[in-house]
Design a protein around this motif. Sequence first.
Motif, PDB file in Angstrom:
ATOM      1  N   VAL A  39     -10.331  36.522   9.590  1.00 39.24           N
ATOM      2  CA  VAL A  39     -10.576  37.844   9.005  1.00 39.24           C
ATOM      3  C   VAL A  39     -10.532  38.907  10.111  1.00 39.24           C
ATOM      4  O   VAL A  39     -11.327  38.877  11.046  1.00 39.24           O
ATOM      5  N   GLU A  97     -14.770  33.805  10.436  1.00 40.70           N
ATOM      6  CA  GLU A  97     -15.421  35.116  10.334  1.00 40.70           C
ATOM      7  C   GLU A  97     -16.207  35.409  11.617  1.00 40.70           C
ATOM      8  O   GLU A  97     -16.617  34.492  12.323  1.00 40.70           O
ATOM      9  N   ASP A  98     -16.415  36.696  11.867  1.00 40.04           N
ATOM     10  CA  ASP A  98     -17.243  37.075  13.016  1.00 40.04           C
ATOM     11  C   ASP A  98     -18.725  36.965  12.675  1.00 40.04           C
ATOM     12  O   ASP A  98     -19.524  36.441  13.441  1.00 40.04           O
TER      13      ASP A  98
HETATM   14 MG    MG Z   1     -15.739  41.061   9.214  1.00 40.99          MG
END
Ligand code: MG
Length: 176
Positions: A39, A97-98
């Motif tokens: 993402v 994802e972060d």
């Molecule tokens: Mg994000």
Amino acid sequence: MKETIIRRIDEESITNRIREMAQDINRDYEGKKLHMACVLKGAVYFACELSKHLTMPVSIDFMSLSSYGDGMTSQGVITLNQDLTQNIAGKDVLLVEDIIDSGRTLFYVENMLMKREPASFEVCTLLDKKARREADVDIRYVGFEIEDYFAVGYGLDYAQKYRNLPYIGELQFKED
Ligand code: MG
Ligand code: IMP
């Protein structure tokens, strides 16, 4: 207001933890191919570092979503700005994802991607703000569970700033 950053997780701890996560993924996907769905933009730094330590055949694709404007709280509405470029049907997909905060973004993405019938779907995130979870989401690989502070660095931004910091910091606002 002056923006101040307090160091929370140093670069060495992050890279060590990413290596450990890669080992878990290598074990779980032994004999398979892995398709990473990253993402944008925040998860790019994490996904690249993680991918370097994976031993199975890896492909990587990117998608862009908005759930936050330039502020610090979710707008509640998720927009798909840019979809993946490759079909994921029959692939072992790892969404990268972060940070998972309310989980609403992930909930939206998971519902969208599951309709495309991947062979499997798992989630990997560098940071998890578990205490703020609102949506029912299942996360297989978590780098660090963090308290409820606004994190920047290692890909995470505030108003598009600070992504390039090599560590995770807490953003605080002080009076000038
Ligand atoms: Mg994000
Ligand atoms: P959620 O939908 O509430 O889980 O929010 C997920 C997205 O919000 C993340 O992918 C980030 O882009 C952003 N976000 C949430 N918390 C933070 C933070 O502490 N720092 C930077 N971005 C954040």
